[in-house]
Design a protein around this motif. Structure first.
Motif, short mmCIF file in Angstrom:
data_model
loop_
_atom_site.label_atom_id
_atom_site.label_comp_id
_atom_site.label_asym_id
_atom_site.label_seq_id
_atom_site.Cartn_x
_atom_site.Cartn_y
_atom_site.Cartn_z
N ASP A 142 5.38 26.55 43.40
CA ASP A 142 6.29 26.29 44.51
C ASP A 142 6.11 27.35 45.60
N SER A 143 5.63 26.96 46.75
CA SER A 143 5.40 27.90 47.84
C SER A 143 4.88 27.15 49.06
N SER A 144 5.05 27.79 50.20
CA SER A 144 4.50 27.26 51.45
C SER A 144 4.35 28.43 52.41
N SER A 202 6.38 32.13 50.18
CA SER A 202 4.94 32.29 50.35
C SER A 202 4.33 33.26 49.34
N THR A 231 9.59 22.86 49.10
CA THR A 231 8.17 23.19 49.19
C THR A 231 7.32 22.03 48.68
#
Length: 438
Positions: free
Chosen positions: A94-96, A101, A159
């Motif tokens: 889970d990240s963007s 991040s 995300t």
């Protein structure tokens, strides 16, 4: 003072608890602290531990807020001087670039430790997470699918994942160039060591493959060897903790693995801020088993957390006169979802409501056990609940849940049993099982 095996920062509380449990289930001693600010107390307790965890909230934060949250934690990991430092991530990555991040944390690590080695290992085969040729695959409804084709992740409210190649996914978050150690590299005469070492010398981050337990143990050996030669921050899910725990305790004569059973309680409270379809199925099962559900509006939490917690305390105490299980939930169906639910401001408000509610019920009714469901809201609730840390009580192998005990000397919260449940964790009877025991 003996050297710690590992010290880690976890990007949410549920995942941090899971990571600690994977070490402890092999007989290692560990404790999860709720903030890195109580530095001296953590350093003092670390002398009697094998693993120190710092539970965080980075998964739901923008990069600027992540810097304020993560940089002090990295400094403490440095001071603790373990054999291995880990940034614990979710096994679904889970990240963007704008929320949670992972690339930004890697950049922070490079600022603290120039040319820091950055092995990336999200694979957790025991939990249905596999990496092959740098692509992440997940188990979804008994099928294996690429991460970007898993509906729960492709349409994640905070995300959404549109890329399964983790090199490409991270290249949108950092300027650090990518590298890889693949399943084929493990078959080389050196097991892929030179491939890993060369990528590190070129200051690349390195995505490492694993699809089964043997490959996880091999990857863990390579990472531990790497950490003996370079400043290293392993960016990894709980699969690494499990592999390392098994690796270092294999020849230990005396160890006390985490119990796999625990008794039931007369009352269970479930506090859910999860948007997950799996959590909604679990809440429906709780209700079908005679439990009571109290619904709240997330926007009401945003407007007045204190007033809402007081109203909920009255409703929940009334519900306990009718049932042994009571749930409080923000979402029970798709129609309850709102775009703002994923925002850090809203999850912070819901977390505050749940912390205040837990404090009140513990003080007034001595509630013995509470489940906090949802990564972001449970993280914020734990930060506000008034405890210093938690320790593991038992590991439920069947459901993948962990019973924990809060450490809060002098507070009514001291000794409260909690389960921190991620959205995808557990079968439909997770909540009722937590109440009746294993």
């Amino acid at each position: 003072m003996k050297q710690l095996l590992a010290a880690f920062y976890g990007d949410d509380f549920t995942g941090s608890t899971e990571n600690l449990a994977q070490f402890c289930r092999h007989g290692l001693r560990g404790r999860l602290f709720f903030t890195s600010s109580n530095r001296e107390a953590i350093l003092e307790m670390a002398s009697e531990l094998d693993v120190v965890g710092l539970a965080g909230t980075a998964r739901g934060l923008a990069p600027s807020a992540m810097t304020e949250e993560v940089a002090p934690a990295l400094a403490l990991l440095d001071t603790l001087n373990p054999r291995l430092k880990q940034f614990k991530i979710c096994s679904t990555f889970d990240s963007s670039p704008t929320i949670g991040s992972i690339g930004h944390v890697m950049d922070l690590a490079r600022r603290r430790w120039p040319e820091c080695a950055l092995p990336i290992l999200p694979a957790t085969p025991a939990f249905g997470r596999y990496t092959a040729f740098s692509h992440l695959f997940t188990r979804y409804e008994n099928e294996i699918c690429r991460l970007d084709q898993n509906p729960a992740m492709a349409y994640h409210p905070s995300t959404p994942m549109g890329e399964a190649d983790l090199r490409r996914h991270l290249m949108a978050q950092t300027a650090i160039p990518p590298g890889a150690v693949t399943l084929l590299d493990y078959q080389r005469h050196d097991g892929g060591w030179q491939c890993l070492a060369s990528a590190v010398e070129e200051t690349r981050f390195v995505v490492m493959d694993a699809t089964q337990a043997a490959e996880m143990h091999h990857a863990a050996k390579l990472i531990l060897k790497l950490a003996e030669r370079h400043p290293t921050l392993a960016v990894a899910a709980q699969g690494l903790a499990d592999a390392l725990g098994g690796l270092v305790t294999r020849d230990m004569e005396q160890r006390e693995p985490l119990p796999t059973t625990y008794p039931g309680v007369d009352r269970l409270l479930v506090l859910s801020g999860s948007c997950s379809p799996q959590t909604r199925k679990q809440l429906a099962h709780l209700e079908a088993q005679g439990g009571c559900i109290v619904t709240i509006s997330p926007m009401e939490a945003l407007r007045s957390p204190g007033a809402l917690s007081k109203r909920l305390a009255h409703e929940v105490m009334g519900a306990f006169t009718q049932s042994q299980m009571v749930g409080v939930a923000t979402t029970l169906q798709d129609a309850d979802l709102v775009d703002e639910l994923a925002s850090d401001r809203l999850s912070l408000a819901v977390g505050e409501v749940y912390a205040l509610l837990a404090q009140h019920l513990r003080r007034e009714t001595a509630i013995p056990r509470i489940v906090f469901a949802g990564g972001d809201t449970s993280s914020h609730a734990m930060r506000r609940i008034g405890a210093d840390a938690l320790e593991l009580v038992a590991f439920d192998e069947t459901q993948g849940g962990h019973l924990c005990r809060l450490i809060a000397p002098g507070s009514p919260i001291e000794g409260l049993e909690v389960v921190l449940k991620g959205g995808q964790i557990g079968g439909e009877d997770f909540f009722s099982r937590t109440q009746r025991g294993t």
